[in-house]
Design an enzyme around this catalytic site. Structure first.
Site, PDB file in Angstrom:
ATOM      1  N   ASN A 156       0.877  -1.231  -0.043  1.00 14.40           N
ATOM      2  CA  ASN A 156       0.202   0.182  -0.086  1.00 14.40           C
ATOM      3  C   ASN A 156       1.178   1.541  -0.320  1.00 14.40           C
ATOM      4  O   ASN A 156       1.492   1.557   0.762  1.00 14.40           O
ATOM      5  CB  ASN A 156      -1.074  -0.068   1.440  1.00 14.40           C
ATOM      6  N   ASN A 161      -5.738   6.470  -1.300  1.00 14.50           N
ATOM      7  CA  ASN A 161      -6.645   6.207  -2.108  1.00 14.50           C
ATOM      8  C   ASN A 161      -7.002   4.815  -1.999  1.00 14.50           C
ATOM      9  O   ASN A 161      -7.853   3.881  -3.073  1.00 14.50           O
ATOM     10  CB  ASN A 161      -5.861   6.192  -3.999  1.00 14.50           C
ATOM     11  N   ASP A 361      -6.026 -13.446 -20.871  1.00 14.33           N
ATOM     12  CA  ASP A 361      -6.836 -14.419 -19.390  1.00 14.33           C
ATOM     13  C   ASP A 361      -7.872 -15.005 -20.155  1.00 14.33           C
ATOM     14  O   ASP A 361      -8.547 -14.933 -21.484  1.00 14.33           O
ATOM     15  CB  ASP A 361      -7.697 -13.150 -18.675  1.00 14.33           C
ATOM     16  N   GLU A 390      -3.304 -17.952 -21.291  1.00 16.03           N
ATOM     17  CA  GLU A 390      -4.297 -18.527 -20.243  1.00 16.03           C
ATOM     18  C   GLU A 390      -4.723 -19.647 -21.104  1.00 16.03           C
ATOM     19  O   GLU A 390      -5.774 -19.686 -21.163  1.00 16.03           O
ATOM     20  CB  GLU A 390      -4.987 -18.608 -19.039  1.00 16.03           C
TER      21      GLU A 390
END
Length: 648
Positions: A156, A161, A361, A390
């Protein structure tokens, strides 16, 4: 008198120019053209901008605005012409086909939309100059090692945000594996030194585009805007800075994209342009006000139907047209406007962010002819680029089918450089977990690699110990650290492109609930303020975790400069006595990978490997730095792996 005449003539000239603002010769006489007054009176125009100088001179703009189909668009910009304006089923869309020939200058211009009621709205559009030649967009290959990151769980870097009040999911809960944890782009950028020092040359973050879903939005695979970075991850500028910082380090940014589906909260799901924009659309339209995940036509996941010569039509349609899950509408790539939208979106991100590759993907799920066209369009513009698809299959026949150059019986050419080697990954895990016998154990690794004869270019296939969708390799190998190191030793020296998931370097696991996605994507220690353990600095790590970091660092940093591993000849010998050897041979180096499952001391007879030509040579252990002379025998004192090099 002459002065008066000059003023009159200049006035006439200015009047003629005002009537013909696109007159290039007149512009040159004046020396400048009028600046564009920027206006953005149209709700949405995508792509957001474009570039001059592409091989493909056409551009299709999707325009979305109330009753835009009633308007007549016009453009007054030298070189740019409107070839065709096409309406959709919804009155709130038009698709504008532009032609942008060679020689068109970069700049801004206004698209005017004249409505029937006399109203005129304008939208300023920009054509940018390309910052580098297409040939300089160099993708990943077997010389790279890729670090896979789930951004929400890595670090982080910007607390501001974490929560965006305007979005559907606003909670942060690090104790819940399926809630957002706050990791972001800045968190990755701040730790590039760590990733680079480990020896990785590319990063693949899971999708960073907006996922404005009510839950589970952290993973990124349910996009609700294909042209926007999720504000909880950062901004477009943050993404471009990440790419720039990687480039400064000689590293590449791989973008995770999804052509198969979007998120149910995507903006167009509230006003679909065509009746066939998504698959099973008629059913969705009738039931969207009380959408029930139990009744949606979800995919049957019969991926073999893409190749099966006996496959029923019903099974094929269930695979390509079914929704991946009920919250992810299945995009219909057979709609030509959808097809062009997806292709242009990919090219937009490559050009905007100077990508070093795309990971696509769920590759077998969309229309396979479209996927060939998609990859072909990208490779046409960027001949040195790389795409990996993939294909989650344990069958090498299916993995090889999707790779460019495959000799497919149906003549299918995918235009896809790389597919994923789930088959070899499975073989490695089983080989290390099983007791040795004639058909079990290391022989599975050996026979898995022997299947390379089927692949068009084995070194362009991606291998990995695990990823964001499967149990951690340390978990798969039952918490055996030695076996985990053996798996990594083998993977990182194979004729492949290796990918390693974040946290593998510190034995991250999912033992508490094997296979649970939230647990697999655990927070990387040190990525959040207040973490007691910091893997970036080593603070709080145990000795075995630190040693694992060193182990990977030494292999990866040697691998960076080893052409023997990148592109060398491969020779391996069938396992004997629980020991398996693979040799990678280049002009200036030979690398030997030894996988030894024997616990007791064993003297390995080296005469069997005489054909490699190492007798009498000194080799160095890449991890320990120790040297040995390759003569008659090699003493193996304990179970484990050993990587030797002739490069001292």
């Amino acid at each position: 008198m002459k002065r008066v005449l000059s003023i009159i003539l200049l006035g006439v000239l200015m009047l003629s120019l005002s009537c013909n603002p696109s007159n290039k010769k007149a512009d040159e006489i004046i020396g400048k053209s009028e600046p564009v007054i920027e206006k953005h009176e149209i709700n949405r125009v995508e792509p957001l901008n474009w570039w001059v100088g592409f091989k493909n001179k056409s551009l299709q703009l999707l325009v979305h605005h109330p009753n835009i189909s009633e308007a007549t668009p016009s453009i007054n910009y030298e070189g740019v012409t409107i070839e065709k304006v096409q309406k959709a089923d919804s009155p709130n869309y038009v698709f504008i086909d532009l032609n942008i020939p060679d020689g068109t200058k970069a700049g801004k211009f206004n698209i005017q939309f004249a409505f029937k009621n006399g109203e005129v709205k304008e939208h300023t559009y920009e054509l940018k100059s390309r910052l580098k030649p297409a040939e300089d967009f160099v993708g990943f290959d077997s010389s790279d090692a890729i670090y896979l990151i789930t951004p929400d769980r890595f670090a982080n870097g910007n607390l501001d945000n974490d929560i965006v009040a305007s979005m559907n999911e606003t909670s942060i809960d690090r104790k819940d594996g399926y809630k957002r944890h706050g990791g972001d782009i800045e968190g990755i950028t701040k730790h590039l030194d760590y990733i680079s020092d480990l020896g990785f040359t590319a990063i693949w973050p899971c999708p960073l585009l907006t996922n404005d879903m009510s839950e589970g939005s952290y993973h990124g695979y349910a996009m609700t805007n294909f042209y926007e970075i999720d504000p909880r991850f950062g901004t477009l500028d943050d993404y471009l800075e990440l790419s720039s910082k990687l480039s400064e380090k000689g590293m590449k940014l791989i973008m995770d994209q999804v052509a198969n589906h979007c998120g149910l909260e995507h903006w167009w799901m509230k006003d679909l342009p065509f009746k066939d924009w998504v698959n099973d659309q008629e059913y969705y339209e009738k039931n969207k006000d009380h959408w029930n995940w139990k009744t949606v036509n979800t995919s049957n996941h019969r991926r073999t139907s893409n190749q099966d010569i006996y496959a029923a039509k019903n099974d094929k349609e269930g695979m390509t047209d079914g929704w991946f899950v009920a919250t992810m509408p299945d995009l219909n790539q057979r709609n030509p406007f959808m097809a062009k939208y997806i292709i242009q979106n990919s090219i937009w991100w490559i050009e905007m962010a100077h990508l070093g590759g795309i990971r696509q993907d769920t590759y077998p799920y969309p229309d396979k002819d479209f996927m060939s066209n998609w990859a072909g369009a990208i490779m046409h513009e960027y001949p040195n680029f790389s795409i990996v698809g993939e294909e989650w299959s344990y069958n090498p026949l299916l993995i090889g089918y999707w790779q460019e150059g495959a000799n497919n019986k149906d003549g299918y050419d995918s235009n896809l450089k790389s597919s994923m080697d789930f088959a070899m990954q499975k073989n490695i895990v089983e080989a290390l977990n099983e007791e040795e016998s004639w058909d079990k154990g290391l022989v599975k690794m050996y026979e898995g690699l022997a299947n390379d004869f089927h692949y068009a270019t084995p070194k362009d296939i991606m291998i990995f110990p695990d990823n964001h969708d499967m149990s951690r390799i340390y978990t798969q190998l039952n918490g055996n650290k030695v076996n985990t190191k053996m798996a990594l030793s083998y993977i990182l020296t194979l004729p492949r492109i290796p990918q390693v998931y974040y946290g593998t370097e510190i034995f991250m696991d999912d033992f508490a609930k094997p296979g649970d996605h939230g647990l697999i994507r655990t927070d990387f220690p040190g990525g959040w303020l207040g973490d007691k353990v910091n893997a970036f600095t080593g603070e709080g790590l145990n000795d075995e975790q630190k040693e694992m970091q060193t182990f990977l660092k030494r292999i990866l940093n040697h691998r960076k400069n080893s052409k023997a591993i990148h592109e060398g000849k491969t020779v391996h010998f069938a396992p004997e006595n629980g020991i398996y050897l693979m040799f990678r041979m280049g002009k200036d180096e030979t690398v030997v990978t030894i996988i030894n499952k024997r616990s007791e001391k064993f003297d390995l007879d080296l005469s069997r490997f005489e054909e490699i030509g190492l007798k009498g040579k000194t080799l160095k252990n890449i991890v320990t730095g120790d040297t040995i002379v390759w003569n008659d025998t090699l003493a193996l004192t304990e179970k484990g792996s050993m990587i030797l090099t002739t490069k001292l």
